[in-house]
Design a protein around this motif. Structure first.
Motif, PDB file in Angstrom:
ATOM      1  N   GLU A 177       0.838  -1.197   0.000  1.00  0.00           N
ATOM      2  CA  GLU A 177       0.000   0.000   0.000  1.00  0.00           C
ATOM      3  C   GLU A 177       0.879   1.256   0.000  1.00  0.00           C
ATOM      4  N   HIS A 178       1.933   1.231   0.818  1.00  0.00           N
ATOM      5  CA  HIS A 178       2.815   2.394   0.888  1.00  0.00           C
ATOM      6  C   HIS A 178       3.632   2.554  -0.394  1.00  0.00           C
ATOM      7  N   VAL A 179       4.079   1.440  -0.933  1.00  0.00           N
ATOM      8  CA  VAL A 179       4.882   1.505  -2.164  1.00  0.00           C
ATOM      9  C   VAL A 179       4.037   2.055  -3.314  1.00  0.00           C
ATOM     10  N   THR A 180       2.809   1.548  -3.437  1.00  0.00           N
ATOM     11  CA  THR A 180       1.973   1.966  -4.566  1.00  0.00           C
ATOM     12  C   THR A 180       1.465   3.400  -4.421  1.00  0.00           C
ATOM     13  N   THR A 181       1.504   3.932  -3.208  1.00  0.00           N
ATOM     14  CA  THR A 181       1.045   5.322  -3.041  1.00  0.00           C
ATOM     15  C   THR A 181       2.226   6.283  -2.873  1.00  0.00           C
ATOM     16  N   GLY A 182       3.412   5.801  -3.230  1.00  0.00           N
ATOM     17  CA  GLY A 182       4.579   6.673  -3.197  1.00  0.00           C
ATOM     18  C   GLY A 182       5.077   7.013  -1.804  1.00  0.00           C
ATOM     19  N   GLN A 183       4.784   6.127  -0.835  1.00  0.00           N
ATOM     20  CA  GLN A 183       5.225   6.409   0.538  1.00  0.00           C
ATOM     21  C   GLN A 183       6.177   5.320   1.050  1.00  0.00           C
ATOM     22  N   ALA A 184       7.005   4.831   0.136  1.00  0.00           N
ATOM     23  CA  ALA A 184       7.919   3.752   0.520  1.00  0.00           C
ATOM     24  C   ALA A 184       8.869   4.197   1.627  1.00  0.00           C
ATOM     25  N   GLY A 185       9.258   5.468   1.625  1.00  0.00           N
ATOM     26  CA  GLY A 185      10.183   5.982   2.628  1.00  0.00           C
ATOM     27  C   GLY A 185       9.587   5.906   4.033  1.00  0.00           C
ATOM     28  N   ARG A 186       8.313   6.187   4.114  1.00  0.00           N
ATOM     29  CA  ARG A 186       7.631   6.135   5.400  1.00  0.00           C
ATOM     30  C   ARG A 186       7.637   4.705   5.940  1.00  0.00           C
ATOM     31  N   PHE A 187       7.374   3.749   5.037  1.00  0.00           N
ATOM     32  CA  PHE A 187       7.370   2.356   5.471  1.00  0.00           C
ATOM     33  C   PHE A 187       8.779   1.914   5.861  1.00  0.00           C
ATOM     34  N   ALA A 188       9.779   2.406   5.113  1.00  0.00           N
ATOM     35  CA  ALA A 188      11.171   2.041   5.425  1.00  0.00           C
ATOM     36  C   ALA A 188      11.557   2.553   6.811  1.00  0.00           C
ATOM     37  N   LEU A 189      11.056   3.736   7.160  1.00  0.00           N
ATOM     38  CA  LEU A 189      11.314   4.295   8.495  1.00  0.00           C
ATOM     39  C   LEU A 189      10.750   3.367   9.573  1.00  0.00           C
ATOM     40  N   PHE A 190       9.528   2.942   9.340  1.00  0.00           N
ATOM     41  CA  PHE A 190       8.855   2.023  10.271  1.00  0.00           C
ATOM     42  C   PHE A 190       9.624   0.698  10.368  1.00  0.00           C
ATOM     43  N   GLU A 191      10.012   0.195   9.212  1.00  0.00           N
ATOM     44  CA  GLU A 191      10.739  -1.079   9.174  1.00  0.00           C
ATOM     45  C   GLU A 191      12.048  -0.981   9.964  1.00  0.00           C
ATOM     46  N   ARG A 192      12.698   0.152   9.801  1.00  0.00           N
ATOM     47  CA  ARG A 192      13.994   0.319  10.448  1.00  0.00           C
ATOM     48  C   ARG A 192      13.833   0.482  11.963  1.00  0.00           C
ATOM     49  N   TYR A 193      12.887   1.303  12.368  1.00  0.00           N
ATOM     50  CA  TYR A 193      12.775   1.597  13.799  1.00  0.00           C
ATOM     51  C   TYR A 193      12.008   0.505  14.557  1.00  0.00           C
TER      52      TYR A 193
END
Lengths: 245, 318
Positions: free
Chosen positions: A163-179
Motif C-alpha cells: 500500500e505504501h509503495v503503490t502510493t509513493g510512501q515507501a520511505g515512510r514504510f522504510a522508516l517504520f521497518e527500520r525503527y
C-alpha cells in the motif's frame, strides 16, 4: 495468491462471520468464504505439520493440501462449535486427526478436488521455516497459535508495505521497518530526524501512521480468521491489548 | 514477504497499539500499567520539561463506551481537587481517535503490595482512613467510585494516599446501561453484583471500603458473598472487637445497615485508632471499663501498686 484490498478497521457488529458464511447453502457464497480461511490458515498448518509432526517438506505440503481439500469436501469446518473452543484450536485438532489418519493410511493422500484452494506457495513457506531456528514448544496449541500470529502479521505487514509503495510512501514504510522491526541499539527519534532532515514530531507522526495502518490491516485479517465475533474480540484483546467493537 | 522472527512478532504486537502522540506536546517513554479498558504510559511533557502519566483508551476509535468512560474519568478527576486524588493536567482525543488524559506522574506502591507487606495494623488503618477521607470528599460532591479495591489505591513514598482509576465512577446526572455489572468481585457491593450498578450509592463504596479493611487485616481476599465476607471478618478473634464491628457494618448486605458514607467510616476508624468507642459497636459497661483501664494502664498500674504497698506497710506495721 494476491493480496486483498480490504481497508479500514471498523465494521458492523452484525456482519456475518466467515464461518457463518461457510455454512451457507449457496455454493458460491460458501466458496467465497472458504478462500479467506485457506489464505489465513494454510501456512500455519504447513508449519505446524513440519514442526510438530516432523513431516518432511514434501509430505507436509501434501498433507496441507489434502487437509484443506477434505475440509472443503467433507464440510469439517461447519462442525465447529464456538461454545467448546476457539476456531484455531478446533482447526488444529482437525489437523492432528488428519495427520494421524494419513500416517495410518498414506494411500488416502490426495490433492485438490473441488476445493477453492488458490496457488499455495509452499516453497516460500519452507524457506521461511528454514530461515529461523525450529523450536517445538511442549504445548502444541501454543505452537499453532504462534505460527498463526506470525502468518497473520507477515501478511498484514506485506499488505501495508504494498500500500505504501503503490502510493509513493515507501520511505515512510522504510522508516517504520527500520525503527520498529529492526531496532538498532540506541537509535532515537532525534537520530532519525537528524538523518532524514525532518523534525522529531514528523518522525513520530510517520511511525504512528504506519503503525495505525498495520493495526487496521491486522485486525481486518484477524476478523476473517475468527469463528465468531466474540472470538475476534478476545483475540484482539490478547494479541494487541485492543478493545474492538 | 519474509517470515517474521518471534522478536519481530512481539515488537509488532507492542507497537501496533502504541498511542499516537504526534500532534501533542508529549513524548512517549514507556508503558507503566494496563487495565481492561486503558493503558497508562510514562511520558514527557516537552513544553514544561517534566514527566507525566498519560492514560489512553485501549479502544482506538472502536468503542465509544470506553472513550466516554475516559472522558468521565478525566472530568471527575478535574472536579475533585483533593490531596488524595491525582490532579489532571490535560485531556482530549489523540490523532488515532483514542481518548486520553494527562495526570501527575505518581511514584508509589499499590495498596495490594502494602497488604502483602510487613506494615503494622495501625499503619494499614491509617492508609484506609485516608482513603475514606478522600472518598468522603467525593461523596459530598455526589460522586461514587464504584471500583474501590487495593489495586486502585496508591501509597506514595512520603506516605501520601491516592485513590486512582475513576473510570467507572458514577457522576450526578449520568445514566448507566441497565444490567451493567461494574466493579470487582469481592469488593463489589451486592447491589452492583446484581447488575444494579446504576443504583450504587455512597453505601456501595462503603461496602468496598469494608472489603479493603478485610483484606488489610486478614491478608486474604474477601469472599464475593457479603454474608460470608462479613462472617469471615467477625470470626477473626485476634482482632479487636471494635475493629471487626467497623468492618462488619461496612460489609452489611443491606445498604441501609452500612455507614451512610465514607466520612462516617473514616470517623469510626479515627475513633478506633485513638482508642475511643466506635459507632459500629455500642459497648457494655464492662467493655467500656476494660477499655478505659487498658487506655490508662500506666496510671492504673501506679495507683494499684501504691494501694498494694500501703496495704503491705499497714499489715507489716500492724
Amino acid at each position: 495468491m494476491g493480496s486483498r484490498t480490504t481497508t479500514g478497521s471498523t465494521f458492523p457488529p452484525t456482519r456475518l462471520t466467515v464461518l457463518e458464511r461457510i455454512r451457507s447453502e449457496e455454493p458460491d457464497e460458501r466458496r467465497r468464504a472458504f478462500g479467506p480461511l485457506v489464505e489465513g490458515y494454510w501456512k500455519p498448518i504447513y508449519a505446524y505439520l513440519r514442526i510438530r509432526w516432523r513431516l518432511p517438506p514434501e509430505e507436509a505440503r501434501d498433507a496441507t493440501q489434502s487437509f484443506l481439500a477434505a475440509a472443503w469436501e467433507k464440510r469439517w469446518l461447519e462442525r465447529y462449535d464456538p461454545g467448546r473452543a476457539r476456531f484455531r484450536t478446533f482447526l488444529r485438532t482437525c489437523v492432528d486427526r488428519h495427520a494421524m489418519n494419513l500416517g495410518q493410511a498414506a494411500k488416502r493422500l490426495k490433492r485438490g478436488g473441488g476445493a477453492a484452494i488458490v496457488g499455495l506457495d509452499f516453497e516460500t513457506a519452507e524457506g521461511e521455516i528454514r530461515e529461523r531456528p525450529i523450536q517445538d514448544p511442549v504445548d502444541q496449541d501454543e505452537l499453532f497459535r504462534r505460527e498463526w500470529i506470525r502468518d497473520l502479521f507477515s501478511r498484514s505487514l506485506e499488505e501495508v508495505r504494498l500500500e505504501h509503495v503503490t502510493t509513493g510512501q515507501a520511505g515512510r514504510f522504510a522508516l517504520f521497518e527500520r525503527y520498529d522491526l529492526g531496532p538498532e541499539e540506541g537509535l532515537s527519534y532525534a537520530d532519525l530526524a537528524a538523518e532524514l532532515g525532518i523534525t522529531v514530531s514528523q518522525v513520530t507522526g510517520r511511525l504512528a501512521a504506519v503503525r495505525r495502518a498495520f493495526r487496521a490491516r491486522a485486525l481486518d485479517n484477524l476478523r476473517e480468521a475468527c469463528g465468531t465475533h466474540d472470538e475476534y474480540r478476545v483475540e484482539a484483546r490478547e494479541i494487541f491489548g485492543i478493545e474492538v467493537a | 514477504m519474509t517470515a517474521l522472527s518471534d522478536a519481530s512478532v512481539r515488537r509488532l504486537a507492542e507497537v501496533a497499539n502504541l498511542p499516537d502522540l504526534s500532534e501533542t506536546r508529549y513524548t512517549l517513554l514507556e508503558e507503566i500499567g494496563r487495565g481492561g479498558m486503558a493503558a497508562v504510559y510514562r511520558a514527557r511533557d516537552e513544553t514544561l520539561g517534566r514527566e507525566v502519566a498519560i492514560k489512553v483508551s485501549s479502544a482506538p476509535g472502536e468503542r465509544e463506551d470506553l472513550d466516554a468512560r475516559m472522558r468521565t474519568e478525566a472530568a471527575v478527576l478535574a472536579a475533585l481537587e483533593h490531596p488524595g486524588i491525582v490532579p489532571v493536567h490535560d485531556a482530549g482525543i489523540l490523532p488515532d481517535g483514542r481518548a486520553f488524559y494527562v495526570m501527575k506522574r505518581v511514584r508509589g506502591t499499590l495498596l495490594r503490595e502494602v497488604a502483602r507487606g510487613a506494615a503494622g495494623l495501625d499503619e494499614r488503618l491509617r492508609i484506609l482512613e485516608r482513603v475514606c477521607e478522600t472518598m468522603a470528599f467525593a461523596h459530598a460532591r455526589g460522586i461514587v467510585h464504584r471500583d474501590l479495591k487495593p489495586e486502585n489505591v496508591m501509597v506514595g513514598g512520603f506516605g501520601e494516599v491516592l485513590v486512582i482509576d475513576w473510570g467507572v465512577a458514577r457522576v450526578p446526572g449520568a445514566v448507566d446501561e441497565p444490567g451493567a455489572v461494574l466493579g470487582t468481585p469481592g469488593y463489589m457491593a451486592p447491589e452492583q453484583a446484581a447488575g444494579r450498578s446504576g443504583d450504587a450509592t455512597e453505601r456501595a463504596d462503603v461496602y468496598a471500603l469494608g472489603a479493603i479493611l478485610s483484606t488489610l487485616v486478614t491478608a486474604t481476599e474477601p469472599p464475593a458473598d457479603p454474608g460470608v465476607a462479613r462472617a469471615a471478618l467477625l470470626a477473626e478473634r485476634e482482632l479487636p472487637r471494635r475493629l471487626r464491628a467497623i468492618g462488619a457494618k461496612a460489609l452489611a448486605a443491606d445498604p441501609i445497615d452500612r455507614y451512610a458514607d465514607a466520612g462516617e467510616m473514616a470517623a469510626d476508624l479515627a475513633r478506633f485508632r485513638a482508642g475511643n468507642p466506635v459507632a459500629a459497636h455500642p459497648e457494655s459497661w464492662l467493655e467500656r471499663t476494660g477499655r478505659s483501664v487498658w487506655a490508662y494502664r500506666a496510671a492504673v498500674g501506679l495507683v494499684l501498686a501504691y494501694l498494694v504497698m500501703r496495704i503491705v506497710v499497714a499489715w507489716v506495721t500492724g
